[in-house]
Design an enzyme around this catalytic site. Structure first.
Site, PDB file in Angstrom:
ATOM      1  N   ASP A  54     -25.141   3.786  12.625  1.00 36.79           N
ATOM      2  CA  ASP A  54     -24.305   4.769  11.921  1.00 36.79           C
ATOM      3  C   ASP A  54     -24.824   6.194  12.091  1.00 36.79           C
ATOM      4  OD1 ASP A  54     -22.414   2.926  10.588  1.00 36.79           O
ATOM      5  OD2 ASP A  54     -24.237   2.172   9.643  1.00 36.79           O
ATOM      6  N   ASP A  60     -30.272   3.136  16.399  1.00 35.36           N
ATOM      7  CA  ASP A  60     -29.625   3.047  15.098  1.00 35.36           C
ATOM      8  C   ASP A  60     -28.123   2.948  15.368  1.00 35.36           C
ATOM      9  OD1 ASP A  60     -29.253   3.267  12.250  1.00 35.36           O
ATOM     10  OD2 ASP A  60     -28.754   5.368  12.556  1.00 35.36           O
TER      11      ASP A  60
END
Length: 224
Positions: free
Chosen positions: A15, A13
């Site tokens: 953020d 991922d």
């Protein structure tokens, strides 16, 4: 307990997992809502965390009865983020060492994020990391964003690796739900913004990307 599959690829991922951008997103959301006399509650932050930008903004509009459109809020939030990123973007602990270890072991890696393409490219370019990943899939590359598994299933297909042999690294409940639903070996790396999230079904919950459990699961030497 079932035997762990051999893990042959890693999908990150973006953020809150690679960078401190969740705190910047929170700041942007707070400014957006303060300008409209509203409050960005912890509950709304939790519900929107890890979801595609447009979905999160529509949730804000619906729950807080805002008069603006998603497009208007998206343009405003993009302007605010553009001001914050140059001075505030920071990689999170353990990222560079883990990337280096994966490269030494020739384990392919990619990114699967709910954020948009231009924002993702801007963050990776600022950090100088774009060349170190095979590809980045964004919220604009799928029909159903996280917590749906589509982005992780698409990443596994593109990597040519069965989902069960992919390690997914996530920081949020919605992201982990996507990884688990895809059948990936999902590792939760919660930050201050997500320590109270429900990480049901994940293989591991670790405090940072520097955690030895990640290295052991990948068959990598544990850094001293």
């Amino acid at each position: 307990m079932p035997e762990q599959p051999v893990l042959r690829a890693v999908v990150f991922d973006l953020d809150g997992l690679m960078f401190n951008t969740e705190e910047l997103y929170d700041e942007v959301g707070e400014i957006l809502l303060q300008r409209r006399g509203r409050h960005f509650s912890q509950q709304l932050k939790r519900e929107t965390r890890g979801r595609p930008d447009r979905v999160s903004l529509q949730m804000m509009i619906d729950q807080l009865s805002l008069s603006e459109t998603v497009e208007q809020l998206l343009a405003e939030s993009d302007q605010l983020l553009a001001r914050l990123l140059p001075a505030r973007l920071q990689p999170l602990p353990g990222l560079d060492n883990l990337l280096a270890a994966l490269e030494t072991a020739a384990i392919p890696k990619a990114i699967a994020t709910s954020s948009g393409r231009s924002y993702t490219a801007r963050v990776l370019a600022q950090a100088g990391l774009q060349p170190r990943f095979l590809f980045a899939l964004t919220g604009e590359d799928v029909l159903q964003g996280k917590p749906a598994p589509e982005v992780y299933l698409a990443a596994a297909r593109r990597l040519g690796v069965p989902p069960a042999e992919v390690m997914v690294l996530e920081d949020s409940e919605n992201g982990c739900r996507a990884g688990v639903a895809a059948g990936a070996y999902t590792v939760a790396v919660p930050g201050p913004h997500s320590r109270d999230h429900d990480f049901a079904g994940v293989a591991l919950v670790v405090p940072s990307l520097a955690d030895a459990s990640i290295y052991r699961a990948l068959g990598l030497p544990v850094p001293i």
